[in-house]
Write a protein that holds these residues in place. Structure first.
Motif, PDB file in Angstrom:
ATOM      1  N   PHE A  29       0.792  -1.229   0.000  1.00 59.95           N
ATOM      2  CA  PHE A  29       0.000   0.000   0.000  1.00 59.95           C
ATOM      3  C   PHE A  29       0.825   1.282   0.000  1.00 59.95           C
ATOM      4  O   PHE A  29       0.330   2.321  -0.426  1.00 59.95           O
ATOM      5  CB  PHE A  29      -0.959  -0.002   1.197  1.00 59.95           C
ATOM      6  N   THR A  30       2.078   1.220   0.477  1.00 60.44           N
ATOM      7  CA  THR A  30       2.875   2.452   0.572  1.00 60.44           C
ATOM      8  C   THR A  30       4.136   2.418  -0.272  1.00 60.44           C
ATOM      9  O   THR A  30       4.938   3.352  -0.210  1.00 60.44           O
ATOM     10  CB  THR A  30       3.285   2.714   2.036  1.00 60.44           C
ATOM     11  N   GLY A  31       4.333   1.368  -1.039  1.00 57.32           N
ATOM     12  CA  GLY A  31       5.571   1.253  -1.804  1.00 57.32           C
ATOM     13  C   GLY A  31       6.725   0.987  -0.855  1.00 57.32           C
ATOM     14  O   GLY A  31       6.595   0.236   0.102  1.00 57.32           O
ATOM     15  N   PHE A  32       7.850   1.632  -1.094  1.00 56.25           N
ATOM     16  CA  PHE A  32       9.006   1.390  -0.239  1.00 56.25           C
ATOM     17  C   PHE A  32       9.049   2.310   0.975  1.00 56.25           C
ATOM     18  O   PHE A  32       9.852   2.097   1.892  1.00 56.25           O
ATOM     19  CB  PHE A  32      10.318   1.511  -1.033  1.00 56.25           C
ATOM     20  N   PRO A  35       7.812   0.396   4.512  1.00 53.88           N
ATOM     21  CA  PRO A  35       8.835  -0.520   4.997  1.00 53.88           C
ATOM     22  C   PRO A  35      10.147   0.171   5.367  1.00 53.88           C
ATOM     23  O   PRO A  35      10.842  -0.260   6.287  1.00 53.88           O
ATOM     24  CB  PRO A  35       9.048  -1.477   3.817  1.00 53.88           C
ATOM     25  N   LEU A  36      10.474   1.258   4.691  1.00 56.65           N
ATOM     26  CA  LEU A  36      11.697   2.000   5.017  1.00 56.65           C
ATOM     27  C   LEU A  36      11.620   2.608   6.410  1.00 56.65           C
ATOM     28  O   LEU A  36      12.583   2.539   7.188  1.00 56.65           O
ATOM     29  CB  LEU A  36      11.946   3.091   3.970  1.00 56.65           C
ATOM     30  N   ALA A  51      11.679  -6.261   6.147  1.00 53.49           N
ATOM     31  CA  ALA A  51      11.548  -4.901   5.626  1.00 53.49           C
ATOM     32  C   ALA A  51      12.595  -4.639   4.541  1.00 53.49           C
ATOM     33  O   ALA A  51      12.295  -4.021   3.516  1.00 53.49           O
ATOM     34  CB  ALA A  51      11.690  -3.886   6.757  1.00 53.49           C
ATOM     35  N   ARG A  52      13.811  -5.123   4.757  1.00 52.89           N
ATOM     36  CA  ARG A  52      14.877  -4.929   3.766  1.00 52.89           C
ATOM     37  C   ARG A  52      14.502  -5.591   2.442  1.00 52.89           C
ATOM     38  O   ARG A  52      14.657  -4.986   1.377  1.00 52.89           O
ATOM     39  CB  ARG A  52      16.189  -5.494   4.315  1.00 52.89           C
ATOM     40  N   TRP A  57      12.542  -4.842  -3.238  1.00 53.02           N
ATOM     41  CA  TRP A  57      11.619  -5.131  -4.334  1.00 53.02           C
ATOM     42  C   TRP A  57      10.913  -3.865  -4.811  1.00 53.02           C
ATOM     43  O   TRP A  57      10.836  -3.595  -6.006  1.00 53.02           O
ATOM     44  CB  TRP A  57      10.586  -6.184  -3.932  1.00 53.02           C
ATOM     45  N   HIS A  58      10.403  -3.078  -3.880  1.00 54.08           N
ATOM     46  CA  HIS A  58       9.632  -1.898  -4.277  1.00 54.08           C
ATOM     47  C   HIS A  58      10.507  -0.816  -4.892  1.00 54.08           C
ATOM     48  O   HIS A  58      10.054  -0.095  -5.789  1.00 54.08           O
ATOM     49  CB  HIS A  58       8.815  -1.377  -3.093  1.00 54.08           C
TER      50      HIS A  58
END
Length: 147
Positions: A29-32, A35-36, A51-52, A57-58
């Motif tokens: 939903f938020t791209g990278f 997770p960043l 998360a890495r 991937w994103h």
């Protein structure tokens, strides 16, 4: 009949975290960016590893999108805006065709990558629920181990 020892639920829950499981859905939903942020604030190794992989991937898909769109629009020799055709060729004649075709092919690859994002998110989430990490195939390793 033999019995093999397996990890019980309390031991599994110590090794994995809810953040490590949900980071894949957050990336959907938020791209990278989501997770960043989770990668930056988390101290749990399971969460950081998942998360890495999600960030890698994103970011790979985002770079593919930027390159595909730039190549495609550099190859465009005319554009239609509100029914009016305007010539916008920025490159000489043979190059604009090459850039346009390569851009078009990269856009097809991008559509496949977007579909794979859905599939990879499901697979990575299921793997995280079972307590293992999963590297997204085809992702470029932009984020390595930091901290």
């Amino acid at each position: 009949m033999t019995f093999t020892a397996t990890l019980s639920d309390p031991e599994l829950s110590d090794e994995r975290s809810i953040g490590g499981i949900l980071v894949h859905l957050l990336g959907l939903f938020t791209g990278f960016l989501g997770p960043l942020i989770l990668y930056a604030v988390s101290d749990n190794e399971f969460t950081r590893t998942n998360a890495r992989h999600t960030i890698n991937w994103h970011v790979t898909v985002s770079v593919l999108m930027i390159v595909a769109l730039v190549m495609f629009f550099l190859g465009a020799d005319e554009i239609t805006v509100l029914g009016e055709t305007t010539e916008v060729s920025l490159l000489p004649a043979p190059l604009d065709i090459v850039f346009g075709l390569v851009g078009f092919l990269l856009i097809i690859v991008l559509v496949i990558a977007i579909f794979l994002t859905l599939v990879y998110t499901i697979v990575a989430t299921v793997k995280a629920i079972s307590g293992s990490t999963w590297t997204y195939p085809g992702a470029i390793a932009f984020v390595e181990r930091y901290r």
